[in-house]
Design a protein around this motif. Sequence first.
Motif, short mmCIF file in Angstrom:
data_model
loop_
_atom_site.label_atom_id
_atom_site.label_comp_id
_atom_site.label_asym_id
_atom_site.label_seq_id
_atom_site.Cartn_x
_atom_site.Cartn_y
_atom_site.Cartn_z
N PRO A 78 0.71 -0.93 -0.24
CA PRO A 78 0.12 -0.12 0.23
C PRO A 78 0.91 1.35 0.05
CG PRO A 78 -0.64 -1.41 1.45
CD PRO A 78 0.54 -1.95 1.08
N ILE A 79 0.40 2.41 -0.72
CA ILE A 79 1.03 3.53 -0.66
C ILE A 79 0.35 4.31 0.53
CG2 ILE A 79 1.57 5.68 -1.97
CD1 ILE A 79 1.11 4.06 -4.62
N THR A 80 1.23 5.17 1.39
CA THR A 80 0.84 5.99 2.17
C THR A 80 0.29 7.43 1.72
OG1 THR A 80 2.92 6.94 2.50
CG2 THR A 80 2.39 5.33 4.01
N ILE A 81 -0.24 8.26 2.62
CA ILE A 81 -1.00 9.40 1.74
C ILE A 81 0.21 10.11 0.95
CG2 ILE A 81 -2.09 11.50 2.37
CD1 ILE A 81 -3.33 10.19 4.60
N ARG A 82 -0.16 10.77 -0.14
CA ARG A 82 0.78 11.63 -0.70
C ARG A 82 0.21 13.16 -0.82
NH1 ARG A 82 1.90 12.21 -7.33
NH2 ARG A 82 3.86 13.52 -7.16
N THR A 83 1.12 14.10 -0.06
CA THR A 83 0.64 15.36 0.22
C THR A 83 1.33 16.18 -0.71
OG1 THR A 83 0.21 14.61 2.68
CG2 THR A 83 0.52 16.90 2.02
N MET A 84 0.57 17.24 -1.21
CA MET A 84 1.20 17.87 -2.07
C MET A 84 0.28 19.50 -2.35
SD MET A 84 -0.15 15.98 -5.59
CE MET A 84 -0.03 14.44 -4.57
N ALA A 85 0.82 20.32 -3.19
CA ALA A 85 -0.11 21.62 -3.24
C ALA A 85 -1.02 21.14 -4.17
CB ALA A 85 0.85 22.76 -3.89
N GLY A 86 -2.36 21.61 -4.01
CA GLY A 86 -3.37 20.95 -4.72
C GLY A 86 -4.61 22.19 -4.93
N GLY A 87 -5.58 21.91 -5.52
CA GLY A 87 -6.53 22.79 -6.08
C GLY A 87 -6.63 22.62 -7.22
N SER A 88 -7.63 22.80 -8.24
CA SER A 88 -8.02 22.71 -9.60
C SER A 88 -6.94 23.89 -10.29
CB SER A 88 -9.47 22.93 -10.01
OG SER A 88 -9.41 22.98 -11.36
N VAL A 89 -7.02 24.97 -9.85
CA VAL A 89 -6.48 26.04 -10.39
C VAL A 89 -4.75 25.85 -10.39
CG1 VAL A 89 -6.03 28.59 -10.28
CG2 VAL A 89 -8.19 27.89 -10.26
N ALA A 90 -4.35 25.52 -9.32
CA ALA A 90 -2.89 25.31 -8.94
C ALA A 90 -2.45 24.18 -9.73
CB ALA A 90 -2.50 25.01 -7.47
N ASN A 91 -3.28 23.04 -10.02
CA ASN A 91 -2.93 21.98 -10.71
C ASN A 91 -2.50 22.42 -12.31
OD1 ASN A 91 -3.05 20.15 -8.66
ND2 ASN A 91 -5.09 19.72 -8.99
N THR A 92 -3.61 23.12 -12.72
CA THR A 92 -3.44 23.80 -13.96
C THR A 92 -2.43 24.89 -14.25
OG1 THR A 92 -5.95 23.66 -14.32
CG2 THR A 92 -4.85 25.22 -15.93
N ILE A 93 -2.12 25.80 -13.40
CA ILE A 93 -1.04 26.61 -13.41
C ILE A 93 0.39 25.96 -13.21
CG2 ILE A 93 -0.23 28.50 -12.29
CD1 ILE A 93 -2.41 29.26 -13.90
N ARG A 94 0.29 25.07 -12.39
CA ARG A 94 1.67 24.42 -12.22
C ARG A 94 1.81 23.57 -13.31
NH1 ARG A 94 1.20 20.87 -7.13
NH2 ARG A 94 -0.30 20.05 -8.34
N GLY A 95 0.88 22.75 -14.18
CA GLY A 95 1.18 21.91 -15.41
C GLY A 95 1.69 23.10 -16.28
N LEU A 96 1.18 24.15 -16.68
CA LEU A 96 1.47 25.04 -17.63
C LEU A 96 3.08 25.41 -17.26
CD1 LEU A 96 -1.65 27.36 -17.79
CD2 LEU A 96 -0.48 26.12 -19.76
N ALA A 97 3.49 25.57 -16.31
CA ALA A 97 4.73 25.98 -16.00
C ALA A 97 5.74 24.95 -16.05
CB ALA A 97 4.67 26.57 -14.39
N ALA A 98 5.49 23.95 -15.40
CA ALA A 98 6.28 22.65 -15.12
C ALA A 98 6.57 21.80 -16.69
CB ALA A 98 6.06 21.74 -14.12
N GLY A 99 5.19 21.60 -17.42
CA GLY A 99 5.21 20.64 -18.32
C GLY A 99 5.38 21.58 -19.66
N PHE A 100 4.90 22.69 -19.81
CA PHE A 100 4.85 23.28 -20.85
C PHE A 100 5.62 24.93 -20.97
CE2 PHE A 100 0.83 21.13 -21.01
CZ PHE A 100 0.93 20.72 -22.12
N ARG A 101 6.59 24.92 -19.69
CA ARG A 101 7.40 25.98 -19.88
C ARG A 101 6.85 27.39 -19.99
NH1 ARG A 101 9.31 21.69 -18.08
NH2 ARG A 101 11.39 20.85 -18.34
N LEU A 102 5.56 27.59 -19.87
CA LEU A 102 4.79 28.77 -20.08
C LEU A 102 5.07 29.49 -18.64
CD1 LEU A 102 3.54 29.72 -22.58
CD2 LEU A 102 1.22 29.32 -21.39
N SER A 103 5.04 31.07 -18.87
CA SER A 103 5.25 31.68 -17.52
C SER A 103 3.68 31.78 -17.19
CB SER A 103 5.95 33.13 -18.04
OG SER A 103 4.80 33.94 -18.87
#
Length: 366
Positions: A78-103
Amino acid sequence: MGAESLPVGPNSKSASAPAVLGLQVSALIDHVARVDSSLLDRIPGERGGSQLVCLQELNRILREVNAHTLPSPQSLSPITIRTMAGGSVANTIRGLAAGFRLSTGIIGACGDDDQGRLFIHSMSSSGVDLSRLRTKKGHTAQCACLVDADGNRTMRPCLSSAVKLQANEFRREDFKGAKWLVVRYAHQNLEQIKSAIKIAKQEDVSISLDLASFEMVRNHQSELVELLETGNIDLCFANEDEARELIRGDENCDPEVALDFLSCHCKWAVVTLASKGCIARNGKEVVRVGAIGQKNAVDATGAGDLFASGFIYGLVKGLPLEDCCQVGACSGGSVIRALGGEVLPENWQWMYKQLKSKGLLVAENI
């Protein structure tokens, strides 16, 4: 209550405005775990949705998670709880920055607690500009993200004691120079949402709206429709359940009915259909695109959020509607390969391979 703006992230550039801003009134930490169905049967609310809980109930859920944790498909333990910054907007914004290198940047507030510091570290390390994120004395919002054996997630956020940005705290300079503002519909933050949209429109910023959850649409449908009818929403994302609640249809209603409704008020409209992909419309053009990576799905948390990352990236780069959907399908497919709404490095590499195989990504962009 005092507030202090934070420095920009280490990979961000403060000299120019981010291309995409995210409005997250209250920063949020996700606690993600794969759990068996017996726990889901005992928590309040419907499976698959997002229902607010008090701090006492959140803590009770998190205490019980360890006794109900499931192993991941890649591991027998079993995997224990994974804790991270979340929320729909944060997920989208982080994805644009980390995956697409968009400011990108976040407009919002976080507490001066451990959860707030975790949110700051997670977002800044992904290259998100945090100069518009205010720190306030108090608690940061948290959410239990419970994932069943089929990869479907059930959210139970606790926002009751969390710090938040107030409507009178927005500054026009926060929005100046940006191309897009990403917003998640939330009735409890409607005053802040309307204020932010008003100022953003004065700065000629386009607005992207996510419909949040079927419960939010069901319980506050009239206020949502009123917001859409202002004509200020340029792009709207809805999943199949949210689309059904929006038009008050039956379980077998055609998602295209909701797509047509959204298109009456928004330049771009998208209805995501889980394993069936998505349908999207811009003016008279309607496209259907299949899902990607479903056979390796571990957790659907963030799938719609990362789809939005790819779709918005496509719009910023001037791609055709179908290509925007294809990029969104690839980025949405990348996050479901692991637990939580943050894409792992190896899954970004998987996404790049998918995009390049479709001729959608040139080397200089990423």
